[in-house]
Design an enzyme around this catalytic site. Structure first.
Site, PDB file in Angstrom:
ATOM      1  CG  HIS A 152      -0.484  -2.076  -4.808  1.00 17.71           C
ATOM      2  ND1 HIS A 152      -0.678  -2.539  -5.440  1.00 17.71           N
ATOM      3  CD2 HIS A 152      -1.735  -1.413  -4.258  1.00 17.71           C
ATOM      4  CE1 HIS A 152      -2.085  -1.759  -5.851  1.00 17.71           C
ATOM      5  NE2 HIS A 152      -2.931  -1.506  -5.276  1.00 17.71           N
ATOM      6  CG  ASP A 185       0.616  -4.869  -6.881  1.00 16.56           C
ATOM      7  OD1 ASP A 185       0.942  -5.072  -5.640  1.00 16.56           O
ATOM      8  OD2 ASP A 185      -0.101  -4.317  -7.231  1.00 16.56           O
ATOM      9  CB  SER A 263      -6.223  -2.598  -4.831  1.00 12.62           C
ATOM     10  OG  SER A 263      -4.986  -2.003  -5.886  1.00 12.62           O
TER      11      SER A 263
END
Length: 531
Positions: A152, A185, A263
């Site tokens: 992402h 992810d 992230s």
């Protein structure tokens, strides 16, 4: 004789010189083999037991060693990134309180850029959408320039730039996506511009070793504050999170501070080894850390590296959905099982491998390819890790009897699976009708001729349609969704809402109710327990 030797010498010298010039020209014209032919090595994990004292310098040393391997990632995309609930199957208008780490709601259009300013993207052209900036984290896993991060973080990016702690502050390096995976992810990047200094790569630990209470450190780029360090512990193991509906991934939970921008950063053990990749947080509407963060276990990513390097992740599928609840003693007795191990099949998709093998809704899979199936999650893991095209034996319990089947594994198509899920959600809306509540947290409507035609129900199917499901109710936990049509309760055919309610009221507290429902043009077997 001397003249001949001199002549031969100059011929050889000329040939060597021509070859050297030719190699330089070829490199200038990109005729030589590209460096991208290099392969990323799968690093060995250190599975030695964790132990030893922790002193005042332990975390300082971990940060000092790993900071050069942690990178800040800047991206530019032409549309606003989606909320994390789009990736993780959340709903309820944001009530799941999930927030993305990549720019999130703070993303802003990129200001005008100079093409001479290294690391900056282009301005929007003509009527193009504004360029949005995003930020995330990654870590170097190979000195050839390979970097792991979250999918992402880089999804939809037109440009990807990477910066290091020990480089000039304004200097960044271009990178490309080699492979990515929605379920975990994860994304594998490769630098297309290399720093002048040799790269530092992380060391790999063993995520299976981690236990609640173990110390961990996170390094990342929260709120664009590059190379920030936070310390905490492992709070939980195997938390089902992320992925797609019915395909959640088992995650490490930590209370180490993780915020937007973290992230893709590493989660490190007390030896300074990566044991997870920081992926998501559970938070309030401020989108800031409240002590509940999730990291993808590094062992899962390590096993995935060869496929990420090849640019495509291939997984197995058999065309079923499974009950998310563990089998209880009551359920096991009802199915004639010797114990509570096994995966209860809810749905069998027509013309998919399970259907062709003769599997039916209500089957309980107890063995897959010779291995015992502990629960639904273990069956899903076994299937997705099996090579498509493989023929696999499995054992199911059906009507209190053991039955052996052989199934040929298909290839998982995530886009098609997501489309089916979206269609089911869209088809769950029903018109206002006289409603009946059941005590299991769901509301029923009668089946009208229009509903029967729209849902393509079998002739004289009867039943009742679910119009609403309360959050955290027994029905919700069993996976029942609006639009499901209840056809049978405890193996009794039901003709209308009154019969469904009457049969459900017979179920005692703590006892399971078995239901056959109609969903997406096929039968689905569901079990739920009255609380």
């Amino acid at each position: 004789m001397s003249t001949r030797k001199s002549t031969a010498f100059y011929i050889v010298l000329t040939a060597v010189a021509s070859l050297a010039v030719g190699m330089v020209i070829a490199s200038r014209l990109d005729l030589a083999p590209a460096s991208s032919a290099q392969t990323v090595t799968v690093p060995a994990a250190n599975s030695a037991p964790l132990g030893g004292p922790i002193d005042a310098t332990t975390f300082r040393n971990i940060a000092k060693y790993n900071a050069p391997a942690v990178v800040n990632i800047q991206t530019e995309v032409r549309q606003r990134g989606r909320d994390l609930t789009d990736y993780f199957g959340g709903g309820g208008g944001g009530d799941d309180l999930l927030r993305r780490f990549f720019g999130g709601d703070d993303a802003q259009p990129a200001p005008p850029r100079s093409r001479n300013n290294r690391g900056q993207g282009q301005q929007p052209r003509g009527n193009d959408a504004p360029v949005m900036e995003g930020a995330g984290t990654g870590f170097v896993i190979d000195k050839a320039g390979y970097i792991l991060t979250n999918n992402h973080v880089i999804e939809g990016a037109e440009t990807i730039r990477v910066s290091f702690e020990d480089e000039v502050r304004a200097e960044s390096f271009a990178a490309k996506v080699v492979g990515h995976d929605v379920l975990t992810d994860s994304a594998l990047l490769q630098l297309t511009e290399m720093p002048h200094r040799p790269l530092t790569e992380v060391k790999w630990g063993d995520s299976d070793q981690m236990q609640p209470g173990d110390w961990v450190m996170a390094i990342g780029n929260p709120f664009r504050l590059g190379h920030s360090v936070s310390v905490g512990v492992i709070s939980g193991l195997g938390r089902p999170f992320g992925g797609l509906p019915q395909r959640e991934q088992p995650m490490l939970q930590t209370d180490a501070a993780i915020n937007p921008g973290n992230s893709g950063g590493p989660l490190l053990n007390v030896r300074g080894e990566v044991i997870g990749m920081n992926t998501a947080i559970y938070t309030d509407r401020s989108s800031a850390n409240i002590g509940i963060g999730f990291a993808t276990p590094i062992n899962a990513l390590r096993d995935l590296l060869p496929q990420l390097r090849n640019g495509k992740v291939v997984r197995g599928v058999i065309g079923v959905s499974v009950s998310r609840d563990r089998l209880t003693d009551e359920t096991a007795r009802a199915f004639g099982l010797p114990n509570t191990n096994g995966a209860l099949i809810s749905t069998v998709t027509p013309n998919e491998p399970a259907d062709k093998a003769g599997m039916e809704p209500g089957d309980v899979v107890v063995e897959f390819n010779g291995k015992a199936v502990k629960d639904s999650d273990s069956l899903v893991a076994m299937v997705v890790n099996t090579k498509p095209g493989s023929s696999v034996p499995l054992v199911v319990f059906r009507n209190n009897q053991k039955k052996s089947l052989n199934i040929t594994i298909g290839e998982l198509d995530l886009e098609a699976e997501q489309s089916r899920t979206a269609r089911r959600a869209e088809g769950g809306q029903t018109p206002e009708q006289t409603q009946t509540t059941t005590g299991f947290g769901m509301t029923l409507d009668p089946i009208t001729p229009d509903i029967a035609r729209r849902l393509d129900l079998p002739p004289n199917a009867g039943g009742a349609i679910v119009s609403d499901v309360d959050r955290n109710s027994a029905a919700a936990k069993a996976g029942i969704v609006p639009g499901d049509v209840i056809l049978e309760v405890n193996r009794q055919k039901v003709a209308n809402t009154s019969q469904v309610t009457r049969e459900l009221q017979k179920v005692q507290q703590g006892q399971p109710a078995f239901m056959l429902i109609w969903r997406d043009g096929s039968n689905v077997f569901v079990t739920m327990t009255k609380r």
